[in-house]
Enzyme design. Structure first.
Site, PDB file in Angstrom:
ATOM      1  N   HIS A 195       0.380  -0.987   0.061  1.00  0.00           N
ATOM      2  CA  HIS A 195      -0.088  -0.014   0.147  1.00  0.00           C
ATOM      3  C   HIS A 195       0.800   1.252   0.413  1.00  0.00           C
ATOM      4  O   HIS A 195       0.531   2.212  -0.468  1.00  0.00           O
ATOM      5  CB  HIS A 195      -1.257   0.319   1.299  1.00  0.00           C
ATOM      6  CG  HIS A 195      -2.027   0.999   1.656  1.00  0.00           C
ATOM      7  ND1 HIS A 195      -2.048   1.603   2.020  1.00  0.00           N
ATOM      8  CD2 HIS A 195      -2.755   1.211   0.388  1.00  0.00           C
ATOM      9  CE1 HIS A 195      -3.053   2.701   1.750  1.00  0.00           C
ATOM     10  NE2 HIS A 195      -3.317   2.859   0.594  1.00  0.00           N
ATOM     11  N   HIS A 199       1.219   4.460  -3.126  1.00  0.00           N
ATOM     12  CA  HIS A 199       0.999   5.766  -3.202  1.00  0.00           C
ATOM     13  C   HIS A 199       2.543   6.323  -3.116  1.00  0.00           C
ATOM     14  O   HIS A 199       2.411   7.867  -3.691  1.00  0.00           O
ATOM     15  CB  HIS A 199       0.592   5.913  -1.688  1.00  0.00           C
ATOM     16  CG  HIS A 199      -1.006   5.444  -1.371  1.00  0.00           C
ATOM     17  ND1 HIS A 199      -2.273   6.089  -2.179  1.00  0.00           N
ATOM     18  CD2 HIS A 199      -1.954   4.623  -0.810  1.00  0.00           C
ATOM     19  CE1 HIS A 199      -3.151   5.995  -1.842  1.00  0.00           C
ATOM     20  NE2 HIS A 199      -3.171   4.798  -1.300  1.00  0.00           N
ATOM     21  N   HIS A 224      -7.801  -0.449  -5.404  1.00  0.00           N
ATOM     22  CA  HIS A 224      -8.256  -0.025  -3.338  1.00  0.00           C
ATOM     23  C   HIS A 224      -9.244  -1.140  -3.649  1.00  0.00           C
ATOM     24  O   HIS A 224     -10.020  -1.379  -2.472  1.00  0.00           O
ATOM     25  CB  HIS A 224      -8.376   1.279  -3.220  1.00  0.00           C
ATOM     26  CG  HIS A 224      -7.221   1.918  -2.516  1.00  0.00           C
ATOM     27  ND1 HIS A 224      -6.406   2.639  -3.922  1.00  0.00           N
ATOM     28  CD2 HIS A 224      -6.873   2.260  -1.292  1.00  0.00           C
ATOM     29  CE1 HIS A 224      -5.487   3.135  -2.934  1.00  0.00           C
ATOM     30  NE2 HIS A 224      -5.524   3.043  -1.892  1.00  0.00           N
ATOM     31  N   GLU A 336     -10.187  11.527  -4.930  1.00  0.00           N
ATOM     32  CA  GLU A 336      -8.604  10.674  -3.659  1.00  0.00           C
ATOM     33  C   GLU A 336      -8.368  12.342  -2.935  1.00  0.00           C
ATOM     34  O   GLU A 336      -7.948  11.929  -1.815  1.00  0.00           O
ATOM     35  CB  GLU A 336      -7.859  10.514  -4.562  1.00  0.00           C
ATOM     36  CG  GLU A 336      -6.965   9.906  -3.562  1.00  0.00           C
ATOM     37  CD  GLU A 336      -5.503   9.279  -4.840  1.00  0.00           C
ATOM     38  OE1 GLU A 336      -5.241   9.967  -5.646  1.00  0.00           O
ATOM     39  OE2 GLU A 336      -4.402   8.768  -3.598  1.00  0.00           O
ATOM     40  N   HIS A 351     -11.359  12.246   0.112  1.00  0.00           N
ATOM     41  CA  HIS A 351     -11.078  10.556   0.592  1.00  0.00           C
ATOM     42  C   HIS A 351      -9.558  11.394   1.677  1.00  0.00           C
ATOM     43  O   HIS A 351     -10.448  10.206   3.077  1.00  0.00           O
ATOM     44  CB  HIS A 351     -11.032   9.684  -0.675  1.00  0.00           C
ATOM     45  CG  HIS A 351      -9.347   9.295  -0.083  1.00  0.00           C
ATOM     46  ND1 HIS A 351      -8.124   9.695  -0.422  1.00  0.00           N
ATOM     47  CD2 HIS A 351      -9.674   7.909   0.459  1.00  0.00           C
ATOM     48  CE1 HIS A 351      -6.944   8.554   0.056  1.00  0.00           C
ATOM     49  NE2 HIS A 351      -7.887   7.553   0.631  1.00  0.00           N
TER      50      HIS A 351
HETATM   51 CU1  CUO Z   1      -4.611   3.839  -0.008  1.00  0.00          CU
HETATM   52 CU2  CUO Z   1      -7.386   5.998   1.904  1.00  0.00          CU
HETATM   53  O1  CUO Z   1      -5.561   4.654   1.443  1.00  0.00           O
HETATM   54  O2  CUO Z   1      -5.990   5.677  -0.292  1.00  0.00           O
END
Ligand code: CUO
Length: 680
Positions: A195, A199, A224, A336, A351
């Site tokens: 993860h 990002h 996701h 996002e 988000h």
């Molecule tokens: Cu990967 Cu909320 O954490 O996008």
């Protein structure tokens, strides 16, 4: 320039030749002793050339004692400034030089973040592996008490004879909290590293976003969504219902989480969240964070309105149509939000802001001088059960949009002349159509993240879920009078819901998790395709997450070697490919489709970078290598008349029952990387 600059192999005696003014003032007096500590015995000396130091006042505004978070806009701004500096340096040597200067001055987390982004995106550092975050900041992944034990071990036992320190599987809670049953999954090291890495590769802000990343908003949705489906399946395996979306921000949060992690650099413990907490308006001048829950609700309503009308607006007041193919990409960037959002002011940053609202719910106005909880950092957020409630809601919004699109017609799904007659799963030594899971204990090296002497490896031994290697066998008939190319798409999903009822097509398709996707030639007539689980387009190899533990103890030789094995860190961890299943066998459907490559292909040069983990992470500097919408063929509602998976199938698809059997014992990891190396 395409070779790694510095390859750590076992223990080496290294001196550093660094310009005197690079050493921070407070260490000046001891600089010689630190940098030249091996004297004439050094095997290597690393030389850093002095260059003009750029203005670092912006990133220096965050002290080394503060916690850094990408979700805080002011932190992002500082990090972007540093990334621009790193990206703008002429040569790799200059990058090393400035990075060295920054190393002990800039906030450590911001430094590693900015340097990792620069290494991932500079053309001259393509083959340089970025630092494994679990080794640089083991405190973000590993229970805090271990660090005291590690220090003791390092002080008493010389490097080379140290025993790994065992971390129990259950340390954050007990089964008195039902949510704890899936803690092994939420707290998995590889899942959390994936993860973080995702990002890093797909930032939502900063100079790297404007270098347009192909379909990044859509990939935010797809990656996701797939993680949510995987988590929901894991819940069903553990007798828990699927996640309930966090659709009401004013309701108390029943989910509690006590991370038991310390932030060593900032010298603080991550705050816990007892059950029943409420979200509230945030007003923290110290972080420049101020918004009301009403703002979030307004953004949400505007996004839902955009979905209803399939029209968004941009900053110039123009209309942006959300069409069948690109709409999801635009929506991903809106939700996002990324700086690619058509109008950040109007749609907000929904988000990320809810991540923040949850992360600060224990101290929304900073009256207790507390920093954010683990939801405030993509590195740690997936450990918390609340992460999934929020992302379930985000996923609902995407699904709402996807469900408004026309269903795929038989013609869009079909591949004329190609039919799949049989698919099966083979696990060596097991019944046909059975997958086996078990526990494994693997090691991670803590020493790079421990700032104390004596040095040398200190390993932590972690227990985690793992699966036996297996193969898919797929029989395909090609009745065309020529060879054709097909894309094989493999998914699995559970058969029954939490009440034991057969899933409807619509519910089952939303739980379809991708297992593999690859292109293959189909000669005329019968083809038998065999594919190993280690070749999955989803995963990175086992050794990219853990040090190899073949003989129970890692040695300098079997520590992973960057030369041979230039891992790319983004990708689902191999050991988490298969859901846990149950002791009696968890019933699932295997779905295989062979689609027409003529409709799937993307014309572009072959990628020279990583070719692992592509389904979730794409290809570096290339378009996403599949022209279909992500999630195809399960991203749309069923065409009229389809109520079950059987009714959905066209002749180029096949399903097969299988079970996932969990063995509650600890088994060693077999070496399984040979195939993977040759594939690269
Ligand atoms: Cu990967 Cu909320 O954490 O996008």
């Amino acid at each position: 320039p395409n070779e790694p600059i510095y390859v750590p192999k076992g223990e080496r005696k290294i001196n550093f030749d660094i310009p005197p003014n690079y050493v921070p003032e407070k260490y000046q007096a001891v600089a010689e002793r630190i940098l030249n500590r091996f004297g004439n015995e050094a095997q290597t000396s690393i030389r850093i050339n002095p260059i003009a130091i750029p203005d670092l006042s912006v990133p220096l505004a965050l002290s080394r004692q503060q916690s850094f978070s990408l979700f805080i806009p002011s932190h992002r701004k500082m990090a972007n400034h540093l990334i621009n500096i790193f990206m703008g340096l002429r040569t790799v040597e200059d990058l090393m030089s400035i990075a060295t200067y920054c190393r002990d001055r800039i906030n450590a987390e911001m430094f590693i973040y900015a340097l990792s982004i620069a290494i991932l995106h500079r053309p001259d550092t393509k083959s340089v592996p970025i630092p494994q975050l679990s080794e640089v900041f083991p405190d973000k992944y590993i229970e805090s008490s271990i660090f005291h034990r590690a220090r003791e071990e390092a002080n008493v036992v010389p490097a080379g004879s140290r025993n790994p320190i065992e971390i129990p599987l259950n340390y954050t809670a007990t089964d008195a909290d039902p949510e704890h049953k899936v803690a092994y999954w939420r707290e998995d090291l590889g899942v959390n590293l994936h993860h973080w890495h995702w990002h890093l590769v797909y930032p939502f802000d900063g100079p790297m976003v404007t270098v347009k990343k192909d379909r990044r908003g859509e990939l935010f949705y797809y990656m996701h969504h797939q993680m949510m489906s995987r988590y929901n399946i894991e819940r069903l395996c553990n007798n828990l219902p699927r996640v309930r979306a966090l659709s009401n921000l004013r309701e108390p949060l029943p989910e509690a989480y006590f991370p038991k992690l310390d932030q060593m650099v900032a010298g603080r413990a991550w705050p816990a969240r007892p059950s029943g907490f409420l979200l509230s308006d945030l007003n923290r001048s110290v972080d420049n964070v101020k918004f009301d829950l009403t703002d979030l609700e307004r953004y949400r309503d505007r996004i839902l309105e955009t979905i209803r009308t399939r029209r968004a607006r941009n900053t110039q007041g123009q209309t942006v149509i959300l069409d069948d193919f690109n709409g999801i990409d635009i929506l991903g960037n809106i939700l996002e939000a990324s700086i690619l959002s058509p109008d950040l002011n109007y749609y907000g940053d929904l988000h990320n802001m809810v991540h923040m609202a949850i992360a600060y719910c224990h101290d929304p106005d900073n009256r207790y001088l507390e920093s954010f909880g683990i939801m405030g950092d993509p590195t740690t957020a997936m450990r918390d059960p609340i992460f999934y409630r929020w992302h379930e809601f985000v996923d609902l919004i995407f699904t709402e949009f996807k469900d408004s699109l026309p269903a795929y017609s038989v013609q869009q799904l079909n591949f004329p002349g190609v039919s799949v007659s049989e698919v099966r799963i083979t696990t060596p030594g097991a019944n046909p159509n059975t997958l086996n899971t078990h526990w494994t204990k693997s090691d991670v090296d803590l020493s790079r993240g421990l700032d104390f002497t004596p040095r040398g490896s200190v390993m932590a031994r972690i227990q985690h879920l793992n699966n036996e290697d297996f193969f898919y066998t797929i029989n395909v008939n090609n009745s065309n009078n020529r060879e054709v190319m097909g894309t094989v798409r493999i998914f699995i999903a559970p058969k029954f819901d939490e009440t034991g009822r057969h899933f409807t097509f619509n519910d089952q398709r939303l739980l379809m998790i991708e297992m593999d996707r690859f292109v293959t030639k189909l000669k005329r007539g019968q083809n038998i395709i065999s594919r190993s689980s280690n070749e999955s387009s989803l995963t990175i190899p086992f050794e990219a997450t853990f040090r190899n533990v073949d003989q129970g103890r890692p040695s300098a030789e079997n520590l992973f070697d960057f030369d041979q094995f230039n891992f790319c860190g983004c990708g689902w961890p191999q050991h988490m490919l298969v859901p846990k299943g149950t002791k009696l066998g968890f019933p699932m459907d295997l779905f295989v489709m062979v689609s027409n490559y003529e409709l799937d292909k993307v014309d572009q040069q072959d990628s020279t970078g990583c070719r692992v983990g592509v389904s979730f992470c794409g290809l570096r500097d290339r378009k996403y290598p599949d022209a279909r919408s992500m999630g195809f063929p399960f991203d749309r509602i069923a065409r009229a008349g389809v109520g079950s998976m059987n009714e959905f199938l066209t002749q180029n698809m096949k399903i097969q029952n299988f079970t996932v059997r969990f063995n509650d014992e600890i088994r060693p990891q077999r070496r399984n990387t040979t195939q993977r190396i040759s594939r690269q």
